[in-house]
Design a protein around this motif. Structure first.
Motif, short mmCIF file in Angstrom:
data_model
loop_
_atom_site.label_atom_id
_atom_site.label_comp_id
_atom_site.label_asym_id
_atom_site.label_seq_id
_atom_site.Cartn_x
_atom_site.Cartn_y
_atom_site.Cartn_z
N GLU A 14 0.82 -1.22 0.00
CA GLU A 14 0.00 0.00 0.00
C GLU A 14 0.85 1.27 0.00
O GLU A 14 0.31 2.37 0.10
CB GLU A 14 -0.89 0.01 1.25
N ALA A 15 2.17 1.16 -0.10
CA ALA A 15 3.06 2.33 0.01
C ALA A 15 2.76 3.39 -1.05
O ALA A 15 2.99 4.58 -0.82
CB ALA A 15 4.52 1.90 -0.09
N TRP A 16 2.22 3.01 -2.19
CA TRP A 16 1.90 3.95 -3.26
C TRP A 16 0.84 4.97 -2.83
O TRP A 16 0.79 6.08 -3.36
CB TRP A 16 1.42 3.20 -4.50
N ARG A 17 0.00 4.60 -1.87
CA ARG A 17 -1.10 5.48 -1.47
C ARG A 17 -0.62 6.84 -0.94
O ARG A 17 -1.32 7.83 -1.06
CB ARG A 17 -2.00 4.79 -0.46
N ASP A 18 0.59 6.88 -0.38
CA ASP A 18 1.14 8.13 0.13
C ASP A 18 1.53 9.10 -0.98
O ASP A 18 1.80 10.27 -0.72
CB ASP A 18 2.37 7.86 1.01
N GLN A 19 1.59 8.61 -2.23
CA GLN A 19 2.05 9.43 -3.36
C GLN A 19 0.92 9.81 -4.32
O GLN A 19 1.18 10.39 -5.36
CB GLN A 19 3.12 8.65 -4.13
#
Length: 156
Positions: A14-19
């Motif tokens: 889910e790290a993409w959600r911060d971008q």
């Protein structure tokens, strides 16, 4: 002539959600079952498009898109779609100078998250984000037209 050069990948984590720069709800359906051309109607937010796409050759294909009235799109999807509709939320994420589109599918394709990157030419290089999984560009199961016919929930 409009040529689409697109690479497609599974997404991990889910790290993409911060971008995320923006997100839009999409509903789309297909008006033909012809193997040589895909005719798609897509509603994206408050706009609608008719797309004609040629047969995929590697990661390339002809693509033509035309804006259409949203009322027309709704009628086409309701009356002429030949398979169930695709529902997804598209998130746009910029990474190392490229704009990625991440599709989080709903409905019969819930649980599937794909990242797409359109390139200017076949040799264009890009930096792989940490959240990028296996490439599925050449796996026809992940083509949206096939997800409409054979949804992710039915895969074994």
């Amino acid at each position: 002539m409009a040529i689409e050069i697109e690479r497609k990948f599974l997404v991990v984590g889910e790290a993409w959600r911060d971008q995320v720069e923006d997100e839009t709800r999409l509903v789309q359906g297909y008006l033909t079952e012809d193997a040589h051309i895909t005719v798609r109607v897509r509603i994206r937010g408050d706009t609608a498009w008719l797309s004609l796409k040629g047969k995929t050759q590697g990661i390339c294909r002809l693509e033509f898109e035309y804006p259409i009235p949203i009322d027309d799109a709704e009628t086409l999807l309701r009356e002429l779609a030949v398979s169930p509709l695709i529902e997804k939320t598209r998130y746009r994420v910029r990474h190392a100078g490229h704009l990625w589109e991440l599709d989080v599918f709903a409905g019969a394709n819930a649980g599937l998250v794909l990242a797409e990157l359109e390139l200017k030419d076949l040799d264009e290089t890009f930096v792989r984000p940490d959240w990028l999984g296996a490439e599925v560009s050449n796996d026809p199961r992940y083509f949206n037209v096939n997800l409409a016919r054979h949804p992710y929930c039915d895969w074994s």
